[in-house]
Write an enzyme that holds these catalytic residues in place. Structure first.
Site, PDB file in Angstrom:
ATOM      1  N   GLU A  24       3.950  -4.750   7.254  1.00 31.02           N
ATOM      2  CA  GLU A  24       3.290  -3.603   7.893  1.00 31.02           C
ATOM      3  C   GLU A  24       3.641  -3.457   9.367  1.00 31.02           C
ATOM      4  OE1 GLU A  24       0.203  -5.225   4.898  1.00 31.02           O
ATOM      5  OE2 GLU A  24       1.928  -5.950   6.019  1.00 31.02           O
ATOM      6  N   ALA A  26       0.834  -1.199   0.000  1.00 31.77           N
ATOM      7  CA  ALA A  26       0.000   0.000   0.000  1.00 31.77           C
ATOM      8  C   ALA A  26       0.871   1.252   0.000  1.00 31.77           C
ATOM      9  CB  ALA A  26      -0.913   0.006   1.223  1.00 31.77           C
ATOM     10  N   GLY A  56      -0.131  -5.198   0.972  1.00 28.07           N
ATOM     11  CA  GLY A  56      -1.394  -5.270   0.230  1.00 28.07           C
ATOM     12  C   GLY A  56      -1.290  -6.109  -1.033  1.00 28.07           C
ATOM     13  N   GLU A  67      -1.794  -9.529   0.233  1.00 29.97           N
ATOM     14  CA  GLU A  67      -3.200  -9.671   0.601  1.00 29.97           C
ATOM     15  C   GLU A  67      -4.063  -9.852  -0.651  1.00 29.97           C
ATOM     16  OE1 GLU A  67      -4.353  -7.713   4.625  1.00 29.97           O
ATOM     17  OE2 GLU A  67      -3.138  -6.241   3.516  1.00 29.97           O
TER      18      GLU A  67
END
Length: 189
Positions: free
Chosen positions: A143, A72, A118, A121
């Site tokens: 993260e 992200a 992300g 994910e």
């Protein structure tokens, strides 16, 4: 081959046999990153794909040679001022990525290079994951090193795939896993 969709950051090609390719290519960036604009483009692209009756399978791949996805855009988090805003952002990210899992066709992520945060994910939402054995290929949820936990469904999908112990090791430490180790864990096929 037919080009179905072109939205900044995302494009879809469809072969005559119904195999679609969802290409990731963050504009004006060396790396693919999931920004608010990229999430909106993905949401729109997946809504279009869900309505394609001739789609038989979908491959998700990066157009960049530098890697699959760096994660992200960290600048997005600067706008989060309250717990409620963080929760809302996480729920929206989960909703968008769940569109991949909800597609009625098999989906495969083709990973080369970094597949982080992300990006991982996103990959966890697909039916299968394949990875190059390049030394540059690494999968992680880093993260936690920024004081965050994965917020787009990774804390739920990763343990289901690799087991709780291996998932917690990745989630709580930001551990990076190379392709061969990821295959042994069951993270990639």
């Amino acid at each position: 081959m037919q080009v179905l969709t072109t939205i900044p950051g995302w494009s879809v090609d469809m072969e005559a046999d119904g195999i679609g390719t969802l290409w990731i290519d963050t504009p004006d960036s060396k790396l693919n990153v999931l920004s608010k604009t990229m999430f909106e483009g993905l949401d729109s692209t997946l809504a279009d794909l869900a309505n394609k009756p001739d789609l038989r399978a979908l491959v998700i791949i990066s157009k960049k040679t530098t890697g699959f996805m760096a994660g992200a855009d960290i600048d997005m988090f600067a706008d989060i001022k309250t717990a409620e805003a963080g929760e809302k952002g996480s729920q929206e990210a989960q909703r968008v990525l769940s569109r991949i899992a909800d597609l009625r066709v098999p989906t495969v992520t083709a990973i080369h290079g970094a597949c982080m945060g992300g990006g991982l994910e996103l990959a966890l939402c697909t039916t299968g994951r394949i990875a190059s054995d390049s030394p540059d290929t690494v999968l992680a949820l880093p993260e936690v090193q920024l004081g965050l936990l994965p917020g787009a469904g990774g804390t739920q999908r990763l343990p289901r795939l690799v087991g709780l112990r291996a998932a917690l090791d990745m989630i709580l430490t930001g551990k990076r896993v190379r392709a061969q180790a990821a295959r042994k864990l069951g993270l990639v096929d």
